[in-house]
Write a protein that holds these residues in place. Structure first.
Motif, short mmCIF file in Angstrom:
data_model
loop_
_atom_site.label_atom_id
_atom_site.label_comp_id
_atom_site.label_asym_id
_atom_site.label_seq_id
_atom_site.Cartn_x
_atom_site.Cartn_y
_atom_site.Cartn_z
N PHE A 176 -6.56 -61.20 -21.82
CA PHE A 176 -7.08 -61.29 -20.45
C PHE A 176 -8.59 -61.12 -20.46
N GLN A 177 -9.08 -60.11 -21.17
CA GLN A 177 -10.52 -59.88 -21.26
C GLN A 177 -11.24 -61.08 -21.87
N ASN A 178 -10.66 -61.66 -22.92
CA ASN A 178 -11.27 -62.83 -23.55
C ASN A 178 -11.29 -64.02 -22.60
N ALA A 185 -16.47 -58.11 -18.37
CA ALA A 185 -15.11 -58.59 -18.61
C ALA A 185 -14.18 -57.42 -18.93
N GLU A 186 -14.69 -56.44 -19.68
CA GLU A 186 -13.88 -55.27 -20.03
C GLU A 186 -13.51 -54.46 -18.78
N GLY A 223 -23.72 -57.61 -21.89
CA GLY A 223 -23.47 -57.36 -20.48
C GLY A 223 -22.25 -58.10 -19.98
N GLU A 224 -22.08 -59.38 -20.38
CA GLU A 224 -20.91 -60.15 -19.97
C GLU A 224 -19.63 -59.55 -20.53
N ASN A 225 -19.68 -59.11 -21.78
CA ASN A 225 -18.51 -58.51 -22.40
C ASN A 225 -18.11 -57.22 -21.69
#
Length: 339
Positions: free
Chosen positions: A309-311, A278-279, A273-275
């Protein structure tokens, strides 16, 4: 927008044979249309409404005009939920006009507009704020926006450009508004707790890529993101200088970066969910910044920038909240000019 257009204004508009409203969004996307349903509810029952839509870049006018029927359907649906009948009286019509050009200057005839609405466009500056600065290339060396290590001269340059732009915007709109006319502005801003902005994150990542030899120093030194998020005090100061206008109301809305975004795939508390969050945030940031970045950097650099940026967003979400402040303002033109 609800509550920012008062009853006195509603009463006054009933005396008008025509009501002219202007909707202005950001340089890309459909922010300009987000206020349309509420705006149409507020003024849609007039005998004749002309609704000008101004967009800063006007990159896809045909697609945007095509979405107006959808917006009207949304307005009617929203009205039913709010027990509001949305219809035009008599044989009135809704005339749509798309006006290209920058809102940092005049766009419409004097004393012709009753209501302006702008959504998240005023933080964009009219030009690179460091243009004309002595030793501009080395002033904020290795960075393209305000970061924690930027010298005070960089912040002053950004603030000065913002003040000039917002002052011109208010002066132009004041000349176009009828006496007693109103503006409802949504403006990204900086509020209380120090926080990291997406502009700063992009600047820090590009600096890392410079250090790694992935981008040319000359390109980064000649590039600055023309965005400034002012404080409430800075906004009020500029409005007070335009004596023909007065600030009726200002509210600060704090929201998460991903608020209102459609996120599917995984529980918000899970890694997946967090990934996904962020995406989505990264994609929204890229949509806003890529046209500007592509003037200096090739596709490979931009792709790598937003992977990082996403990371970075993922890392930041683990240690704190990602929030932004939006100033929602109601500004009115005085009935009589200040002598």
């Amino acid at each position: 927008m609800s509550g920012l257009v008062d009853d006195k204004w509603r009463e006054k508009r009933g005396l008008l044979a025509h009501n002219l409203a202007v909707e202005r969004g950001t340089s890309d996307g459909i922010n300009g249309f987000h206020g349309c349903p509420r705006l149409m509810i507020e003024i849609g029952f007039l005998d004749c409404t002309r609704h000008h839509i101004h967009d800063y870049a006007m990159s896809r006018p045909n697609a945007r005009l095509g979405s107006l029927q959808f917006q009207w359907d949304v307005a009617r649906s929203h009205g039913r939920r709010q027990n509001v009948s949305i219809q035009y009286k008599g044989n009135g019509s809704c005339f749509i006009n798309v006006t290209p050009g920058s809102f940092y200057g005049r766009l419409f005839p004097s004393n012709s507009i009753n209501l302006f609405h702008s959504s998240n466009g005023l933080h964009w500056l009219s030009q690179d704020p460091l243009l004309g600065c002595k030793d501009a290339a080395s002033l904020n060396k290795g960075h393209c926006h305000i970061v924690s290590t930027s010298p005070p001269e960089v912040h002053r340059a950004y603030l000065k450009q913002y003040q000039q732009d917002f002052k011109l915007f208010l002066k132009s709109r004041s000349e176009e508004l009828v006496p007693g006319g109103a503006m409802v502005l949504m403006h990204l801003g900086y509020h209380e707790t120090p926080r990291r902005t997406s502009w700063e994150i992009v600047s820090l990542i590009l600096n890392d890529m410079l250090m790694e030899g992935l981008i040319e120093e000359a390109k980064l030194e000649s590039f600055n993101i023309p965005v400034y998020e002012p404080t409430v005090e800075e906004v009020k100061h500029v409005i007070q200088e335009e004596e023909s206008l007065f600030l009726e109301r200002l509210e600060v809305v704090i929201s998460a970066w991903d608020e209102g975004m459609s996120i599917e795939g995984g529980d918000d508390d899970s890694f997946h969910g967090e990934n996904r969050r962020a995406e989505i945030i990264s994609k929204h940031a890229r949509a806003a910044m890529e046209p500007l970045l592509s003037e200096k950097f090739d596709t490979e650099v931009i792709n790598e920038l937003f992977v990082r940026f996403q990371n970075k967003i993922m890392q930041t979400m683990k240690v704190g909240k990602l929030e932004s402040a939006t100033f929602v303002m109601s500004i009115k033109k005085r009935l009589e000019a200040v002598s």
